[in-house]
Motif scaffolding. Structure first.
Motif, PDB file in Angstrom:
ATOM      1  N   GLN A   5      -9.569  -3.697  -7.625  1.00 34.91           N
ATOM      2  CA  GLN A   5      -8.261  -4.088  -8.137  1.00 34.91           C
ATOM      3  C   GLN A   5      -8.379  -5.328  -9.007  1.00 34.91           C
ATOM      4  OE1 GLN A   5      -5.690  -4.493  -4.630  1.00 34.91           O
ATOM      5  NE2 GLN A   5      -4.393  -2.939  -5.560  1.00 34.91           N
ATOM      6  N   GLN A  29      -8.515   1.823   0.452  1.00 30.76           N
ATOM      7  CA  GLN A  29      -8.189   2.519  -0.787  1.00 30.76           C
ATOM      8  C   GLN A  29      -7.483   3.831  -0.438  1.00 30.76           C
ATOM      9  OE1 GLN A  29     -11.281   4.427  -3.214  1.00 30.76           O
ATOM     10  NE2 GLN A  29     -10.543   3.216  -4.948  1.00 30.76           N
ATOM     11  N   ASN A  30      -6.345   4.056  -1.071  1.00 29.13           N
ATOM     12  CA  ASN A  30      -5.566   5.253  -0.791  1.00 29.13           C
ATOM     13  C   ASN A  30      -5.763   6.290  -1.889  1.00 29.13           C
ATOM     14  OD1 ASN A  30      -3.991   4.292   1.596  1.00 29.13           O
ATOM     15  ND2 ASN A  30      -3.305   2.767   0.115  1.00 29.13           N
ATOM     16  N   LEU A  40      -4.063   9.572  -3.659  1.00 29.78           N
ATOM     17  CA  LEU A  40      -2.829  10.313  -3.834  1.00 29.78           C
ATOM     18  C   LEU A  40      -3.157  11.672  -4.443  1.00 29.78           C
ATOM     19  CD1 LEU A  40      -1.936   7.300  -3.658  1.00 29.78           C
ATOM     20  CD2 LEU A  40      -0.064   7.872  -5.209  1.00 29.78           C
ATOM     21  N   THR A  56      -5.788   4.252  -5.363  1.00 32.39           N
ATOM     22  CA  THR A  56      -5.135   2.947  -5.492  1.00 32.39           C
ATOM     23  C   THR A  56      -5.342   2.121  -4.234  1.00 32.39           C
ATOM     24  OG1 THR A  56      -3.032   1.817  -5.875  1.00 32.39           O
ATOM     25  CG2 THR A  56      -2.949   3.835  -4.608  1.00 32.39           C
ATOM     26  N   SER A  82      -2.985  -0.223  -3.779  1.00 34.81           N
ATOM     27  CA  SER A  82      -1.612  -0.693  -3.571  1.00 34.81           C
ATOM     28  C   SER A  82      -1.000  -0.036  -2.337  1.00 34.81           C
ATOM     29  CB  SER A  82      -0.763  -0.357  -4.796  1.00 34.81           C
ATOM     30  OG  SER A  82      -1.265  -1.002  -5.945  1.00 34.81           O
ATOM     31  N   VAL A 101       1.365   2.210  -0.063  1.00 40.04           N
ATOM     32  CA  VAL A 101       1.930   3.526  -0.323  1.00 40.04           C
ATOM     33  C   VAL A 101       2.879   3.909   0.812  1.00 40.04           C
ATOM     34  CG1 VAL A 101      -0.045   4.322  -1.681  1.00 40.04           C
ATOM     35  CG2 VAL A 101       0.000   4.713   0.795  1.00 40.04           C
ATOM     36  N   ILE A 160       3.468   5.240  -4.529  1.00 44.63           N
ATOM     37  CA  ILE A 160       3.021   3.853  -4.633  1.00 44.63           C
ATOM     38  C   ILE A 160       4.249   2.949  -4.655  1.00 44.63           C
ATOM     39  CG2 ILE A 160       1.790   2.164  -6.044  1.00 44.63           C
ATOM     40  CD1 ILE A 160       0.142   4.496  -7.173  1.00 44.63           C
ATOM     41  N   CYS A 161       4.291   1.983  -3.731  1.00 44.10           N
ATOM     42  CA  CYS A 161       5.442   1.083  -3.629  1.00 44.10           C
ATOM     43  C   CYS A 161       5.000  -0.368  -3.753  1.00 44.10           C
ATOM     44  CB  CYS A 161       6.166   1.279  -2.296  1.00 44.10           C
ATOM     45  SG  CYS A 161       6.904   2.917  -2.102  1.00 44.10           S
ATOM     46  N   ASP A 162       5.898  -1.185  -4.229  1.00 46.61           N
ATOM     47  CA  ASP A 162       5.637  -2.615  -4.324  1.00 46.61           C
ATOM     48  C   ASP A 162       5.513  -3.197  -2.913  1.00 46.61           C
ATOM     49  OD1 ASP A 162       5.689  -5.382  -4.737  1.00 46.61           O
ATOM     50  OD2 ASP A 162       6.947  -5.172  -6.517  1.00 46.61           O
ATOM     51  N   HIS A 168      10.188   1.152  -0.159  1.00 48.58           N
ATOM     52  CA  HIS A 168       9.623   1.902   0.965  1.00 48.58           C
ATOM     53  C   HIS A 168      10.718   2.689   1.687  1.00 48.58           C
ATOM     54  CE1 HIS A 168       5.442   0.295   1.115  1.00 48.58           C
ATOM     55  NE2 HIS A 168       5.996  -0.733   0.475  1.00 48.58           N
ATOM     56  N   LYS A 187       7.804   8.752  -7.830  1.00 46.11           N
ATOM     57  CA  LYS A 187       7.701   7.313  -8.098  1.00 46.11           C
ATOM     58  C   LYS A 187       7.240   7.184  -9.535  1.00 46.11           C
ATOM     59  CE  LYS A 187       7.682   2.909  -7.031  1.00 46.11           C
ATOM     60  NZ  LYS A 187       7.262   2.261  -8.256  1.00 46.11           N
TER      61      LYS A 187
END
Length: 914
Positions: free
Chosen positions: A291, A595-596, A598, A761, A763, A765, A778-780, A787, A804
């Motif tokens: 990242q 690490q995700n 998707l 990602t 980030s 999720v 993916i969410c902030d 979320h 998203k």
């Protein structure tokens, strides 16, 4: 002057804690010949015949004598012990006397003192020279010492060969690198075929580590230490990072309470009404594998209740500080680069306007605060000098500065400020002016000079500046003499560790850093009890009133007392616990972010529902705006005429610290006052800065300023007026821009190609297996509404597809930033007439409010971008509206056409904005 050797109880306890480790060991008596050049077995080593069990028994007995619990000692069979003594309590003399005791009691003769820096080494040399005759008289013998020099190897050979007691003093750097002479093998002048380090190891030296946390516990240093095969290692510091067999402990709490160090008072100098000073502090970096790094800054945020200095959210490249904080003063600060320096390994953040700051460093207009700090430092110095000089005590003051160029450079800000404030205080006290030569004479400095004559912060180059180097680091007695004119010492960081002087009575920190030199380290330079012209320490009787105390160290930081106390207390508690005992255990496990992956839902991706939705949504637009200059001028005069400005001031507050257990609660305020800070701005400067902040022409800004009836407000605090005026004009511009803003289609669209089959990602999720275009959204990390919405929408039976929206989907706006909505929804509906199903498309913006005018939840930039987006969608023929907290509705028009909107209740989806 000759400093006097004292026989102090706490120092004797520290000495005996090391000596009694070998209790039961017979005296080493050498009957061997001197070492030959070919037979290393002739070396007379230090010996210890005690079993591990006996050594352990001795450790337990020492702990009992010193009232320390076993769990505080971290007992180990490793041949190292820690002696922990607060800075300023004489640990250098303690370990030198310990070596004398070890020779007297057990006949040990081989001693090595390791130091981390030149400053520490010179302090030890000064102590060895100053007390040589007194130590000889006290112990009835002398220990020869020498400073290791690779060009004088005969001294090293003599150390290895001779049976007489010797001390070798060296820096840790002298034996760590492979190419050092100590580590070289196969030399013609080797001893018995050994490298010099191996030959030293044959002597089984007793090693003293002075400040071992400063580079002596590295893997390489410990490897070399193993080669030295020390009989024992004695580690001396006030702030041990690695605890091994800690047998003695004198904490700051104990030293302060027992009067073994100076009392402390804090003369804080802090800004008031400094909201527009562009203060920026790089506090924290988030760096994860795979990242881009992010940064967290301390910034002035403009909220509904006013300005507040607080941490930002995590920022990435491209983020604009003005938008993040709703503070127009920062609008020229866009994050351009976040990186770690290749040489110094410090994290840095570089902005689009060329400004660059390092971690734990702050950016801002600090000249006025520096001036106030120097004024109060010099004033305190004069006060103390008047009281101390009749008693034969020289008063010294130490100033830590932010960078060398501010004292020695083309425009040495701090040096100029010092000269002006010294003249000012001298005039106030004597009614007379002093000469420039006198002002120069009272100043000394410890900086480094390179071979090219340039000054740097690297202390190893300081040797070339021999005169001041000798005065500050070697000729301590000369510096303490009333005949020597130097009274103020300037340094950057080289004097931060290992150097002190008993007659430092004032310390000012004119720096912009909170951790490069820790508060404890800075304070430690002046804690030692003072001495008079005969070298005798002058103690304060316990019954003395505060006004009559001699040993008082005045600290002058550029922050509030509360901030100072909080940070200083945190350092003490981190190292010693809240009660001066064992600090609490800390969890040092950093962990790694997962690490995700998707995965795209192929059926939804290829469905007509998604494809039709994306075709409608993906169309691009451009915008046009127009301005009415006369309207902006008229409204500008009206709004700026209402501005009222608070003066730019500094609050000076003197607080005496009674005890260290709780310096926030135990500080006794002596007094405070307010000083006016001056910000130098011309009329042209004001017009120029407002023009740059607002993009209005100079002529427009000038016409507005010229027509104002409240020009006196500008003089009270020009930076703050500029900030508020720019903010009001920007609001006027935005309103005018939104009134005339129009969008039109370009004919281009966002493609489908970026929707890859799999996305990786780091980030956060939220699982969306039921309705999501991907199995995760993916969410902030900082947005719970995102979320909540993703989770609830994924389980809503009316939702056909949840998307998203990706980062590449962005809508241009005239405020210089793109608008990126959060979610896209495809929602099915049933006809009221024939019960047939159709689909509705929605773009969702999730916020923690349903009120577009909520200043606490939405910044001005966010509101403006949302308002621009409404006009963008309207240009595409899509119904768009702001506001409302209603439920799912279907309406039938007179012509039979059905209109529907999908609004999720707060209770179902969290706080959302559609």
């Amino acid at each position: 002057m000759q400093l006097q050797l004292e026989d102090l109880l706490y120092q004797n306890k520290a000495i005996q804690s090391a000596v009694e480790l070998f209790k039961g060991q017979s005296k080493n008596i050498s009957e061997r010949p001197l070492l030959s050049q070919t037979n290393a077995s002739d070396i007379t080593p230090n010996l210890c015949l005690l079993s591990p069990e006996q050594l352990h028994k001795n450790k337990l007995a020492i702990l009992q004598q010193n009232a320390l619990a076993e769990n505080e000692a971290t007992l180990s069979e490793e041949p190292q012990i820690c002696i922990e003594m607060e800075t300023g309590t004489g640990k250098t003399l303690v370990y030198i006397r310990t070596l004398y005791e070890l020779y007297r009691e057990y006949g040990y003769t081989k001693f090595i003192i390791l130091v981390p820096s030149i400053a520490v080494k010179e302090g030890i040399i000064n102590t060895l020279e100053s007390f040589a005759e007194q130590l000889k008289d006290y112990y009835q013998h002398n220990i020869h010492w020498f400073e290791y020099d690779s060009k004088r190897l005969n001294q090293l050979k003599h150390f290895i060969n001779d049976d007489q007691p010797q001390i070798m003093l060296t820096t840790v750097q002298a034996f760590t690198a492979e190419d050092r002479i100590l580590n070289q093998t196969g030399r013609d002048d080797s001893i018995g075929g050994f490298s010099y380090l191996e030959a030293l190891g044959q002597t089984r030296p007793i090693i003293i580590m002075d400040e071992p946390q400063e580079g002596m516990d590295t893997e390489l240093a410990q490897k070399r230490l193993t080669t030295l095969t020390p009989l024992f290692v004695f580690r001396y510091s006030a702030t041990h990072k690695r605890i091994i067999n800690r047998l003695y402990r004198l904490t700051p709490y104990d030293a302060y309470a027992e009067g073994l160090v100076k009392k402390i008072e804090v003369l804080s100098v802090a800004e008031i009404n400094d909201e527009a000073t562009l203060k920026i502090e790089l506090q924290e970096i988030q760096a994860q594998a795979g990242q881009d790094p992010k940064a967290k800054l301390n910034l002035w945020h403009n909220i509904k209740a006013g300005f507040t200095l607080k941490p930002s959210k995590w920022l990435k490249v491209g983020d604009n500080l003005g938008a993040i904080t709703n503070n127009i003063s920062y609008q020229d600060f866009t994050v351009e680069r976040i990186y770690k320096g290749l040489r110094d390994k410090h994290w840095k953040i570089h902005f689009s306007n060329g400004v660059e700051i390092e971690q734990n460093q702050r950016q801002g207009d600090i000249g006025g605060i520096f001036r106030q700090q120097l004024y109060w430092l010099i004033s305190s110095h004069f006060d103390k000098q008047q009281k101390l000089s009749p008693r034969g005590i020289k008063c010294l003051s130490l100033i830590f500065i932010d960078k060398v160029d501010n004292y020695i450079g083309a425009e040495p800000l701090i040096k100029h400020l010092f000269a002006e404030e010294y003249q000012r205080v001298h005039q106030e006290r004597t009614g007379k002016q002093t000469s420039p030569a006198q002002i120069i004479a009272v100043q000394g400095y410890y900086f480094a000079r390179t071979g090219k004559g340039e000054f740097t912060d690297n202390e190893s180059a300081m040797l070339k500046n021999r005169e001041i180097y000798d005065l500050i680091l070697k000729d301590k007695q000369q510096l303490l003499s009333l005949d020597n004119p130097v009274e103020f010492i300037f340094s950057h960081s080289a004097l931060g560790v290992g150097w002190d002087n008993p007659n430092i009575f004032n310390i000012a920190t004119l720096n912009q850093t909170y951790s490069e030199i820790k508060k404890r380290q800075e304070i430690g330079r002046g804690l030692r009890i003072c001495v008079n012209q005969q070298g005798q320490r002058i103690y304060d009787p316990a019954s003395n009133d505060a006004d009559d105390e001699v040993n008082v160290l005045t600290l002058i930081p550029n922050e509030t007392y509360e901030t100072f106390a909080l940070q200083y207390q945190a350092q003490l508690s981190d190292e010693f616990g809240t009660d001066g005992k064992q600090p609490p255990l800390r969890n040092n496990h950093k962990g790694n972010k997962k690490q995700n992956k998707l995965t795209r839902h192929e059926a939804r991706f290829n469905s007509d529902s998604f494809r039709n939705f994306w075709q409608s949504l993906a169309r691009k637009t451009q915008y046009t705006v127009s301005f009415d200059e006369a309207e902006i001028i008229n409204r500008g005069i009206q709004e700026l005429g209402k501005i009222k400005i608070a003066s730019y001031e500094a609050e000076i507050r003197l607080t005496r610290i009674k005890e260290l257990q709780n310096i926030q609660g135990q500080g006794e305020e002596i007094g405070r006052e307010i000083a006016q800070l001056k910000a130098s701005y011309s009329a042209a400067d004001i017009v120029e800065q407002i023009s740059e902040n607002t993009s209005l022409s100079y002529s427009v800004v000038f016409r507005i300023i010229k027509a104002l009836d409240n020009k006196a407000q500008i003089l009270r605090n020009p930076p703050l007026f500029i900030q508020q005026a720019s903010k009001e004009l920007k609001r006027i511009e935005l309103a005018e821009m939104l009134r005339t803003l129009s969008y039109h289609e370009t004919g281009d669209s966002f493609p489908l190609d970026p929707f890859k089959e799999a996305i990786h990602t780091y980030s956060p999720v939220e699982p969306t297996p039921n309705k999501g275009l991907y199995d995760f959204a993916i969410c902030d990390a900082d947005s719970m509404p995102e979320h909540n919405f993703a989770r609830k929408a994924d389980n809503d039976p009316k939702v056909v597809c949840l998307l998203k929206l990706p980062d590449f989907y962005k809508i241009p706006t005239p405020i210089g930033e793109y608008y990126r909505p959060d979610f896209g929804l495809v929602v099915k509906q049933s006809s009221l007439k024939n019960n047939e199903s159709s689909e509705l498309y929605f773009v969702i913006e999730t916020k923690s409010t349903n009120d577009i005018n909520d200043d606490k939840a939405l910044t001005e930039h966010e509101r403006t971008k949302i308002q621009c987006a409404v006009k963008h969608f309207q240009a595409l023929g899509i119904r768009a509206e702001i506001g409302g907290d209603v439920t799912y509705q279907v309406k039938e028009t007179p012509g039979g056409y059905q209109q529907a909107s999908f609004h999720a209740p707060v209770k179902d989806y969290g706080d959302i904005k559609l």
